[in-house]
Design an enzyme around this catalytic site. Structure first.
Site, PDB file in Angstrom:
ATOM      1  N   GLU A   1       0.824  -1.215   0.000  1.00 60.79           N
ATOM      2  CA  GLU A   1       0.000   0.000   0.000  1.00 60.79           C
ATOM      3  C   GLU A   1       0.852   1.257   0.000  1.00 60.79           C
ATOM      4  O   GLU A   1       0.572   2.214  -0.732  1.00 60.79           O
ATOM      5  CB  GLU A   1      -0.938  -0.008   1.209  1.00 60.79           C
TER       6      GLU A   1
ATOM      7  N   HIS B   1     -11.087  -5.288  10.105  1.00 61.00           N
ATOM      8  CA  HIS B   1     -11.663  -5.042   8.778  1.00 61.00           C
ATOM      9  C   HIS B   1     -12.932  -4.198   8.868  1.00 61.00           C
ATOM     10  O   HIS B   1     -13.704  -4.159   7.915  1.00 61.00           O
ATOM     11  CB  HIS B   1     -11.995  -6.365   8.091  1.00 61.00           C
TER      12      HIS B   1
HETATM   13  C1  TPP Z   1      -2.270  -4.467   4.715  1.00 59.05           C
HETATM   14  C2  TPP Z   1      -3.288  -5.371   4.123  1.00 59.05           C
HETATM   15  N1  TPP Z   1      -3.535  -5.290   2.805  1.00 59.05           N
HETATM   16  C3  TPP Z   1      -4.469  -6.093   2.244  1.00 59.05           C
HETATM   17  C4  TPP Z   1      -5.147  -7.004   3.002  1.00 59.05           C
HETATM   18  C5  TPP Z   1      -6.233  -7.873   2.398  1.00 59.05           C
HETATM   19  N2  TPP Z   1      -5.769  -9.243   2.285  1.00 59.05           N
HETATM   20  C6  TPP Z   1      -6.049 -10.153   3.242  1.00 59.05           C
HETATM   21  S1  TPP Z   1      -5.334 -11.626   2.956  1.00 59.05           S
HETATM   22  C7  TPP Z   1      -4.647 -11.073   1.501  1.00 59.05           C
HETATM   23  C8  TPP Z   1      -3.788 -11.980   0.713  1.00 59.05           C
HETATM   24  C9  TPP Z   1      -2.602 -12.391   1.498  1.00 59.05           C
HETATM   25  O1  TPP Z   1      -1.795 -13.233   0.735  1.00 59.05           O
HETATM   26  P1  TPP Z   1      -0.589 -14.009   1.377  1.00 59.05           P
HETATM   27  O2  TPP Z   1       0.238 -13.103   2.222  1.00 59.05           O
HETATM   28  O3  TPP Z   1       0.116 -14.720   0.285  1.00 59.05           O
HETATM   29  O4  TPP Z   1      -1.279 -15.031   2.377  1.00 59.05           O
HETATM   30  P2  TPP Z   1      -2.308 -16.210   2.040  1.00 59.05           P
HETATM   31  O5  TPP Z   1      -3.682 -15.645   2.206  1.00 59.05           O
HETATM   32  O6  TPP Z   1      -2.033 -16.709   0.657  1.00 59.05           O
HETATM   33  O7  TPP Z   1      -1.987 -17.232   3.097  1.00 59.05           O
HETATM   34  C10 TPP Z   1      -4.990  -9.744   1.274  1.00 59.05           C
HETATM   35  C11 TPP Z   1      -4.594  -8.962   0.094  1.00 59.05           C
HETATM   36  C12 TPP Z   1      -4.847  -7.041   4.382  1.00 59.05           C
HETATM   37  N3  TPP Z   1      -5.467  -7.905   5.213  1.00 59.05           N
HETATM   38  N4  TPP Z   1      -3.939  -6.225   4.907  1.00 59.05           N
END
Ligand code: TPP
Lengths: 329, 193
Positions: A61, A130
């Protein structure tokens, strides 16, 4: 002729129109492309406009909001989607210290015409981290224009105006509104502005001042109050910064009572600012101290009944409005 | 500073590795020689964003190594390999007092969340990964080795299922938290810490 359209579709139409109208306009953010947008707002736009202009970003971000500011300075028309206001905290520095201040710090040499959209608000059982409503924080910052479309019409019309604004504009879309559906005229799109509040329901006894996701609740409360013999005038702020004092005070002076409904926490909130302004500007016209309904001062709980208890709800709004008249209006 | 022999294990997805927070933390841990075991679960997708769309360098170990820390890559679908890799990495952190980065290569079979329409990847890709599901492959390996009979497997499976059912039944039979507790646990009560 009119057509039925949702808030989500209205946002998408506005994006499509902006992308068609100006080749400098592009959309970037997490999962805006292949995924189709976290709230499905940008669904289909990748196929239509391609990956250059519908740009998926990494989870960065701070980085991509900064890149958006750079693009704006470089003459592009960036629309940056930060998935939700909760995650925008990681981009506070570029938003506040760069976008909002650059014009001032460069002695007027550099305006930052960036548009940043994000979802805000609670009510979907996605728990504390959230469910924040931080639009009021952004409304604290000089240099930003802060919009809160609460109607399908504003969802449709505000984006183009935001893009035309030479300064940074933040658009807060309450997550509970995406499925809101209404009738909109096909053409022309009603003329709007991004500087004024609107009376959404005229009344004479109490000004009910709100924005964003709380508007449907306040309209419902006004309906119930009417049944109790209280005529509520519902004001939709639309623009949280700069505030449209004139519309607010005209309503408050007429009704002589004011209730602010704001989903954020009450301490240091936008509701607090509104009450201060009412007190400063309309004190001698008031028949009762201004009142407010905000969220309880707790991280928004996950369990449905606890979340409902934490947020402003119609019965609380009705009760707070009635209290302005003593126990029996 | 307290000279404890503890180790901090830190879990995150490959998507989160693109956040500045990871890079700041990795730099600090290496710079200050902190006993951190970074466990990156690389399941190839961050919501709908594939690894190659979020990382300039898709070899996450190369990225982590640039902070001057040891790295280990392991097949996250192989239970035994994960066990050994984590044990080895933890020993290394304890022995050196320095961070180690562990990449666990894995996959997510289901959508990211109940809101996710899962449109960004091939169904065939998901099915192919499912054949590598660690529960199935580990069970098959144990059976092939003669360490587990079908009856033992079925008994384990039934026991696990019963445990889950009991937990669900316990939750379903519970009372809702009273609304009067709405403001609980915002602050620590005086004198309790
Ligand atoms: C700072 C932030 N940006 C965006 C999100 C929304 N979000 C939640 S999980 C996710 C994907 C995370 O991917 P990864 O780190 O690869 O973990 P996975 O879910 O694949 O285990 C996103 C974009 C968030 N929770 N926090």
């Amino acid at each position: 002729m009119g057509r039925r359209i949702t808030y989500r579709e209205a946002l998408r139409e506005a994006l499509r129109e902006a992308l068609q109208a100006d080749p400098r306009v592009f959309l970037m953010g997490e999962d805006v492309g292949r995924y189709g947008g976290t709230y499905a707002v940008s669904k289909g736009l990748l196929d239509e406009f391609g990956p250059e202009r519908i740009r998926d970003t990494p989870l960065s971000e701070l980085g991509f909001v900064g890149a958006g500011i750079g693009a704006a300075l470089g003459g592009m028309g960036p629309i940056v989607e930060v998935m939700t206001v909760n995650f925008s905290l990681l981009a506070l520095d570029p938003i506040v210290n760069t976008a909002a201040m650059l014009r001032h710090m460069s002695g007027g040499q550099f305006s930052v015409p960036i548009v940043i959209r994000m979802a805000t608000g609670a009510g979907r059982q996605v728990a504390a981290q959230h469910s924040n409503s931080f639009e009021g924080w952004y409304a604290h910052v000089p240099g930003l224009r802060v919009l809160a479309p609460a109607t399908v019409e504003d969802a449709r019309g505000m984006l183009a105006l935001a893009l035309a604004d030479p300064d940074p504009v933040l658009i807060f879309e309450h997550a509970q509104l995406y499925n809101l559906e209404t009738e909109l005229p096909d053409d022309p799109i009603p003329a709007l502005d991004i500087c004024s509040a609107r009376v959404r329901r005229p009344g004479t006894d109490v000004s009910l001042i709100t924005h964003g996701g709380s508007l449907p609740k306040v309209l419902q409360a006004a309906q119930e109050l009417a049944g109790l013999g209280i005529s509520g005038e519902v004001i939709d702020l639309r623009v949280l910064r700069p505030l449209d004092d004139a519309t607010l005070m005209a309503s408050v002076r007429k009704c002589r009572r004011a209730l602010v409904v704001d989903e954020s926490w009450r301490s240091g909130s936008l509701a607090a600012e509104l009450m201060a302004r009412i007190t400063e500007q309309a004190f001698f016209d008031l028949d009762a101290p201004p009142a407010r309904v905000c969220s309880e001062e707790v991280p928004i709980p996950y369990a449905r009944h606890m979340e409902e208890a934490a947020l402003p709800q119609v019965p609380k709004i009705v009760a707070a409005a009635r209290a302005l008249f003593g126990s029996t209006p | 500073m307290r000279q404890r022999q503890a180790l901090t294990a830190c879990f995150f997805g490959e998507g989160a590795m693109a956040e500045g927070a990871f890079h700041e933390a990795a730099n600090l841990a290496a710079l200050w020689q902190l006993p951190v075991l970074y466990c990156c679960e690389n399941n190839l997708y961050a919501m709908g964003t594939a690894l190659a769309r979020s990382e300039s360098q898709t070899d996450l170990c190369v990225k982590a190594a640039s902070y001057d820390m040891a790295t280990v890559r392991v097949d996250g679908m192989d239970v035994v390999a994960v066990h050994e890799a984590v044990q080895g990495a933890a020993q290394q952190v304890r022995a050196t007092g320095r961070p180690v980065f562990l990449e666990l290569q894995t996959y997510r079979f289901r959508a990211h969340s109940m809101f996710d329409p899962d449109l960004y990847r091939d169904k065939a890709e998901v099915e192919a990964w499912k054949t590598r599901g660690p529960i199935h492959t580990f069970t098959a390996r144990l059976k092939a080795q003669g360490s587990l009979t079908e009856e033992e497997f079925l008994a384990l499976d039934a026991a696990a299922q019963a445990e889950v059912d009991a937990a669900v039944a316990f939750a379903e039979a519970g009372n809702w938290e009273p609304v009067a507790d709405l403001l609980r646990d915002v602050y620590t009560p005086q004198g309790s810490a």
